[in-house]
Design an enzyme around this catalytic site. Structure first.
Site, mmCIF file in Angstrom:
data_model
loop_
_atom_site.group_PDB
_atom_site.id
_atom_site.type_symbol
_atom_site.label_atom_id
_atom_site.label_comp_id
_atom_site.label_asym_id
_atom_site.label_seq_id
_atom_site.Cartn_x
_atom_site.Cartn_y
_atom_site.Cartn_z
ATOM 1 N N VAL A 178 0.854 -1.188 0.000
ATOM 2 C CA VAL A 178 0.000 0.000 0.000
ATOM 3 C C VAL A 178 0.884 1.230 0.000
ATOM 4 O O VAL A 178 1.808 1.350 0.801
ATOM 5 C CB VAL A 178 -0.954 -0.009 1.217
ATOM 6 C CG1 VAL A 178 -1.756 1.270 1.295
ATOM 7 C CG2 VAL A 178 -1.875 -1.212 1.153
ATOM 8 N N ASP A 179 0.591 2.154 -0.932
ATOM 9 C CA ASP A 179 1.404 3.358 -1.123
ATOM 10 C C ASP A 179 0.509 4.578 -1.049
ATOM 11 O O ASP A 179 -0.259 4.852 -1.961
ATOM 12 C CB ASP A 179 2.100 3.277 -2.486
ATOM 13 C CG ASP A 179 3.014 4.458 -2.765
ATOM 14 O OD1 ASP A 179 3.096 5.383 -1.931
ATOM 15 O OD2 ASP A 179 3.642 4.460 -3.843
ATOM 16 N N SER A 180 0.617 5.343 0.047
ATOM 17 C CA SER A 180 -0.216 6.539 0.206
ATOM 18 C C SER A 180 0.317 7.723 -0.588
ATOM 19 O O SER A 180 -0.334 8.750 -0.667
ATOM 20 C CB SER A 180 -0.336 6.912 1.685
ATOM 21 O OG SER A 180 0.944 7.259 2.189
#
Length: 161
Positions: free
Chosen positions: A12-14
């Site tokens: 997951v990459d914000s």
């Protein structure tokens, strides 16, 4: 899972919005026609070229997006050297709301109804939760990853960060 393909892990990459996957993620699926092409650079060394499709993404437990843009890698280069096995590429699920890189919409925004209300990384439970928060809200910051806030330490002047 992309377009009904196999379920595989992602990071997951914000700080990004969108999803670019190796072809192994969509093996045996019909994604429909190519809707575009593009290129993304990770960390200044890895360049991934991709075709885009409009398809669904399943996050598990019956949580499935409306059709959204997904990139499927067609070639990749590390420091100018071609990557021969695209299945070794890292996969980042971009959940940033206003980054527009590599796509204008994050996968979270393509979720139906209240599922697109946001995302909570719940480290104590080892979960990423989508939709309305399961925890009490103390501070809510919209616009991840580009949210301007001010921080004040002791009685000093607030500083914009």
């Amino acid at each position: 899972s992309v377009g009904g393909g196999p379920s595989l892990p992602v990071t997951v990459d914000s700080g990004a919005s969108g999803l670019v996957v190796p072809p192994t993620f969509v093996q045996g699926t019909d994604l429909g026609p190519v809707t575009g092409t593009g290129s993304i650079t990770y960390g200044g060394a890895l360049v991934v070229n991709y075709n885009t499709y409009s398809t669904t993404v399943s996050l598990g437990n019956g949580i499935v997006t409306d059709p959204t843009t997904v990139g499927v890698a067609t070639s990749a280069f590390v420091n100018g050297q071609q990557v021969t096995d695209l299945s070794t590429l890292p996969v980042y699920l971009g959940v940033g709301q206003n980054n527009q890189f590599p796509f204008t919409e994050s996968v979270i925004e393509a979720l139906p109804d209240a599922w697109d209300d946001g995302m909570l990384v719940n480290l104590p439970r080892g979960l990423v939760e989508v939709g309305p928060s399961s925890l009490p809200t103390y501070v809510s910051l919209g616009g991840n990853p580009r949210t301007v806030i001010q921080v004040q330490i002791n009685n000093e002047l607030p500083q914009t960060v």
